[in-house]
Design an enzyme around this catalytic site. Structure first.
Site, PDB file in Angstrom:
ATOM      1  N   ASP A   1      -0.829   0.142 -11.616  1.00 17.89           N
ATOM      2  CA  ASP A   1       0.169   0.020 -10.560  1.00 17.89           C
ATOM      3  C   ASP A   1      -0.545   0.091  -9.212  1.00 17.89           C
ATOM      4  OD1 ASP A   1       3.401   0.181 -10.618  1.00 17.89           O
ATOM      5  OD2 ASP A   1       2.652   1.060  -8.763  1.00 17.89           O
TER       6      ASP A   1
ATOM      7  N   ARG B   1      12.032   2.664   5.535  1.00 13.17           N
ATOM      8  CA  ARG B   1      10.948   3.145   4.674  1.00 13.17           C
ATOM      9  C   ARG B   1       9.717   3.551   5.474  1.00 13.17           C
ATOM     10  NH1 ARG B   1      10.988  -0.294  -1.011  1.00 13.17           N
ATOM     11  NH2 ARG B   1      13.137   0.230  -1.579  1.00 13.17           N
TER      12      ARG B   1
END
Length: 268
Positions: A140, A36
């Site tokens: 978020d 990632r």
């Protein structure tokens, strides 16, 4: 480009991510973390993790921390995910809500599907919703996901679980060349307030909330972090308010004051 992530570097990055947002990257996640973060190394034209760690620890690299957290968070979501929750909400909670002021919070809204699913149901099941003070707070930690939620445009694949009547009623179809997209209509978007929030930080909102959704998030936290989060949700809910967690989570591993209602549903 192929950069090695050493055990020492993995532990350093893991600790930093834990301190930033509470995500607990257990042993065995080293390959995932490397894969990632390679996206960030390529974007920054950085050749090694030694250089990357030096960058995020420098003053000029402070803004990179949010990008790092962004690529490390899992953003799997869909409309009406875990539908049993929405069925229970419509059959057992909304019919008994006669408040003029109604507040809901989707505490890890990702790209908005959960929040808009909830809002469509509020429009459907609260007859005089236009006359009430109804708000859905959608928060978020991922700036990228919040940007998508704000645009509220979804592909045909992403709207496949939406009932056809809802799709017709609450979305506008957009054609772009040979592809169709669906944009959430203003009647739904008007009820949603989208904002960035790190659940580990102080929360600016005062509540109380009638219902909080925090689903499939706590699995990424260790037990002490889960404990603190559940306590904070308790404090922000009204008496009789509901907390929904993911079906893979539950609260059996932490001590809490909630009453168990059914799998992954708790009441204050």
């Amino acid at each position: 480009m192929s950069a090695e992530l050493t055990e020492k570097q993995f532990k350093k990055i893991s600790l930093l991510i834990y301190q930033l947002c509470g995500i607990n990257l257990k042993d065995g996640k080293q390959a995932l973390v490397r894969a990632r973060l390679m996206k960030r190394l390529r974007a920054l034209k950085i050749q090694s993790f030694t250089e990357y760690i030096g960058y995020i620890e420098s003053q000029s690299g402070k803004q990179e921390l949010s990008f790092m957290v962004d690529v490390m968070t899992t953003n799997k979501t869909s409309f009406f995910r875990e539908p049993e929750h929405f069925t229970y909400l419509c059959e057992n909670i909304l019919p008994k809500m006669n408040h003029r002021r109604m507040r809901f919070w989707t505490a890890a809204c990702s790209s908005g599907e959960e929040s808009f699913s909830l809002t469509m149901l509020l429009r459907e099941h609260i007859a005089d919703s236009a006359l009430r003070d109804i708000k859905v707070l959608a928060t978020d930690i991922s700036m990228k996901m919040l940007e998508k939620a704000r645009h509220a445009i979804y592909s045909e694949e992403e709207v496949r679980d939406i009932p056809p009547l809802f799709l017709q009623k609450y979305f506008t179809k957009i054609r772009q060349e040979t592809t169709s997209f669906y944009k959430v209509r203003d009647s739904v978007r008007a009820l949603v307030r989208i904002g960035w929030l790190n659940l580990m930080d102080p929360w600016p909102m005062k509540g109380p909330f009638n219902v909080i959704f925090c689903r499939n998030v706590m699995i990424y936290f260790d037990r002490p972090t889960q404990q603190r989060l559940i306590h904070r949700f308790w404090e922000l809910l009204e008496p009789g308010g509901y907390l929904f967690v993911g079906h893979s989570e539950g609260l059996s591993a932490v001590s809490h004051k909630f009453n168990y209602v059914r799998p992954a549903v708790y009441r204050k």
